[in-house]
Design an enzyme around this catalytic site. Structure first.
Site, PDB file in Angstrom:
ATOM      1  N   ARG A  69       0.865  -1.158  -0.113  1.00  0.00           N
ATOM      2  CA  ARG A  69      -0.052  -0.050  -0.011  1.00  0.00           C
ATOM      3  C   ARG A  69       0.680   1.116  -0.060  1.00  0.00           C
ATOM      4  NH1 ARG A  69      -3.682  -3.487   3.548  1.00  0.00           N
ATOM      5  NH2 ARG A  69      -1.818  -3.386   4.887  1.00  0.00           N
ATOM      6  N   GLU A 106       4.936  -9.200  15.626  1.00  0.00           N
ATOM      7  CA  GLU A 106       4.325  -9.779  16.789  1.00  0.00           C
ATOM      8  C   GLU A 106       4.267 -11.396  16.563  1.00  0.00           C
ATOM      9  OE1 GLU A 106       1.495  -7.123  14.752  1.00  0.00           O
ATOM     10  OE2 GLU A 106       3.566  -6.505  15.136  1.00  0.00           O
TER      11      GLU A 106
END
Length: 182
Positions: A69, A106
Site C-alpha cells: 500500500r 508480533e
C-alpha cells in the site's frame, strides 16, 4: 499531523472514506481498509495533495514506498515532487542484486528488500506507508535506507494507530500522519 498544526478540512473527508473492518484478518483486529478511500477520487486526490503540499519544498530526492500500500501513495507523491520512487519489497520479489533488512513482527519476522543501486549515498529520503501500528516496518525501511547512506527526512503514513506506540520506535524521526484511529 502534529498537535501544533491546524487541521486541514480535507482530513475529515479522508477519514470518512477509510472503512474499519472488525475482526479482520483475525478476531480482535480492527482493520483499517484504505480500498474504500481509493474508490473516491476526491478523497484519494486530497490524500496525495496533502502529502505533496508538505514535501514539495523539502528537497526530497527519493520516495521509498513500503509494499504494497505504500506504493499506492508513494509513487504519485514522488512524481508530483520530482523525486525517484523506490519500492521496498517483501522477500524474493525483486530481480537482480538486492540489499535487505530483517525485522520482528508480533507473530514472527519479515524483511524488506530493495535494489542495491536504487538509492545513492546522500539521497534525502521520504518513507511512505499506509499505516503505522507498532512501527517495525518503518524502522526496517529507515535502517535499510541509512545503510546505503541516505538521510531519512521523514516518514509519512495515512493512518496511525497511536495506542500501539509505533511512533516511539522511530528513534525521534519525524512522522507525518493524516488520520489517527484510537
Amino acid at each position: 499531523m502534529s498537535e501544533n498544526e491546524v487541521k486541514d478540512p480535507r482530513i475529515d473527508g479522508i477519514k470518512t472514506k477509510i472503512r474499519v473492518v472488525p475482526d479482520f484478518p483475525k478476531k480482535g483486529i480492527m482493520f483499517q481498509d484504505i480500498t474504500t478511500l481509493l474508490l473516491d477520487p476526491k478523497a484519494f486526490k486530497d490524500t496525495i495533495d496533502l502529502f505533496v503540499e508538505r514535501y514539495r519544498h523539502m528537497n526530497i530526492s527519493v520516495v521509498a514506498g513500503i509494499e504494497a500500500r505504500g506504493f499506492i501513495f508513494g509513487a504519485p507523491i514522488a512524481l508530483a515532487i520530482g523525486a525517484k520512487f523506490v519500492p521496498l519489497r517483501k522477500p524474493k520479489k525483486l530481480p537482480g542484486e538486492i540489499i535487505f533488512e530483517e525485522y520482528e513482527l508480533e507473530y514472527g519476522s519479515d524483511r524488506l528488500e530493495m535494489h542495491v543501486e536504487a538509492v545513492d549515498s546522500g539521497d534525502r529520503a521520504l518513507v511512505v506507508d499506509d499505516l503505522i501500528a507498532t512501527g517495525g516496518t518503518l524502522c526496517a525501511a529507515m535502517n535499510l535506507l541509512r545503510r546505503v547512506g541516505a538521510e531519512v527526512v521523514e516518514c509519512a503514513c495515512v493512518i496511525e494507530l497511536p495506542e500501539l506506540n509505533g511512533r516511539e520506535r522511530l528513534e525521534g524521526k519525524p512522522l507525518y500522519v493524516l488520520v489517527e484511529y484510537r
